[in-house]
Write an enzyme that holds these catalytic residues in place. Sequence first.
Site, PDB file in Angstrom:
ATOM      1  N   VAL A  13       0.831  -1.205   0.000  1.00 15.27           N
ATOM      2  CA  VAL A  13       0.000   0.000   0.000  1.00 15.27           C
ATOM      3  C   VAL A  13       0.868   1.259   0.000  1.00 15.27           C
ATOM      4  CG1 VAL A  13      -1.786   1.276   1.249  1.00 15.27           C
ATOM      5  CG2 VAL A  13      -1.868  -1.230   1.185  1.00 15.27           C
ATOM      6  N   LYS A 105      -6.810  -2.201  10.070  1.00 14.38           N
ATOM      7  CA  LYS A 105      -8.081  -2.703  10.620  1.00 14.38           C
ATOM      8  C   LYS A 105      -7.859  -3.476  11.911  1.00 14.38           C
ATOM      9  CE  LYS A 105      -6.900  -5.529   7.052  1.00 14.38           C
ATOM     10  NZ  LYS A 105      -6.866  -5.525   5.608  1.00 14.38           N
ATOM     11  N   LYS A 205     -12.880  -6.211  10.301  1.00  6.75           N
ATOM     12  CA  LYS A 205     -13.697  -5.299   9.490  1.00  6.75           C
ATOM     13  C   LYS A 205     -15.135  -5.256  10.010  1.00  6.75           C
ATOM     14  CE  LYS A 205     -10.743  -6.006   5.451  1.00  6.75           C
ATOM     15  NZ  LYS A 205     -10.444  -6.898   4.327  1.00  6.75           N
TER      16      LYS A 205
END
Length: 427
Positions: A13, A105, A205
Amino acid sequence: MTMKLALIGCGTVGSEVVRLLHRQETDLTSRIGEPIEIAGIAVRRGGRDRGDLPVDPSLFTTDALGLVNRDDVDIVVEVVGGIEPAREWITTALRAGKAVITANKALLAEDGSALAQAAVDGGADLYYEAAVAGAIPLLRPLRESLHGDTIHRVISIVNGTTNYILSRMTETGAGFAEALEEASALGYAEADPTADVEGFDAAAKAAILASLAFHTRVTVTDVYREGITEVSAADIASAAEMGCVVKPLCIASRDGDVVSARVHPAMIPREHPLASVNGAYNAVFVEAEAAGRLMFYGAGAGGAPTASAVLGDLVAVARNRRAGATPMPPTVYADLAIRPMGDVLTRYHVSLDVDDEPGVLAEVASVFAAHGVSMRTVRQSGRGHEAVLVAVTHTATDAQLSTTVDQLSKLDSVRRVASVMRVEGEV
Ligand SMILES: NC(=O)c1ccc[n+]([C@@H]2O[C@H](COP(=O)([O-])OP(=O)(O)OC[C@H]3O[C@@H](n4cnc5c(N)ncnc54)[C@H](O)[C@@H]3O)[C@@H](O)[C@H]2O)c1
Ligand SMILES: N[C@@H](CCO)C(=O)O
Ligand code: NA
């Protein structure tokens, strides 16, 4: 003036965040009203060749905390993951009044309230759109657009790896191990796929989604979790016979003052909007009082899609900063209780290998009846002296259903409980 950004982590990322910042530089400046500049990039190991990244090599450092603490840093982007030291970086930044954007998360689901408190203490923004369903704009719609409504239920596919595996099992008839191998070869599953296939990723999540949707605190320990490792080719075939597909679902629902959050594979009818979400895609189906049913669909993982969500947050926090806006953390005023999984109402699909003899069906039916579970359909197919009995129940509590299955497995006429799976959506 220039807004200074500290990037912590430069993996899948992080490196895409760097590329996108570079590619979008002019537009970002116009959208924010001033330029964004990378003050530093914290990496685990220095000296690695990162020549493919459009960035000055002198910006790399292995001292993440030192970078966070630098006076000239306004905004911190954390894309390392894990609990520590991410928690220290994030809380340190927030308490010092620096805005934080994170895709973490695991940390948000474990200790979101401590992060939110640090944001309040420091008067700083904490944004995390990338943490759930990657690129899909979802958390801000829940946090802002739907703030005038009441959300009853969020039913979703938020893990790309498991959706890919079950999609392949459905398309090709492959078993779990074979489909997992394929997912690994394509780079969907990580070297250690445990977090995905055992449901930990989706459970984190689920906690974040439920907290935002219902304005209450839900942590990962409140989420019921089952992985997909036990799903067999026979389950997939049995689902197909009743017009269903098996999906890795994440369901958060509210009933009065009680919420439940659960992650497990389930059969859903082919007509359900989530049934056609295949491959590594994610989708989130929201049921709200006034808005009705909404579906969010797109890429839930991958470097570039996730970086898109990070940069969206970046523009938002940078604009807030420029406007001198006082940050408003997500609302958590509703102190809702968590419903234990045993009390959750579900339906089961139960497949039994039985002796094909008179009275077996009646015996099986009596076990369901003894536990107050009503059968919706029963299907029998013969194989000489052996038969397969497939029952689908009406809704009952999860505890009633699991006790029923336990009793069924003890019947002499039941050779084997071949599969048990929850059924969601209307069939
Ligand atoms: N990859 C995805 O599709 C995706 C999607 C949504 C959210 N996320 C989340 O984004 C975060 C990053 O994921 P990723 O896929 O980029 O992981 P990654 O493993 O590719 O990157 C993490 C990087 O952090 C580095 N790192 C580890 N310790 C560090 C330290 N002390 N200081 C500086 N750097 C350190 C690692 O060397 C690695 O390069 C995680 O929280 C993940 O859950 C990832
Ligand atoms: N491992 C995750 C990445 C996105 O969070 C998935 O497969 O969806
Ligand atoms: Na998202």
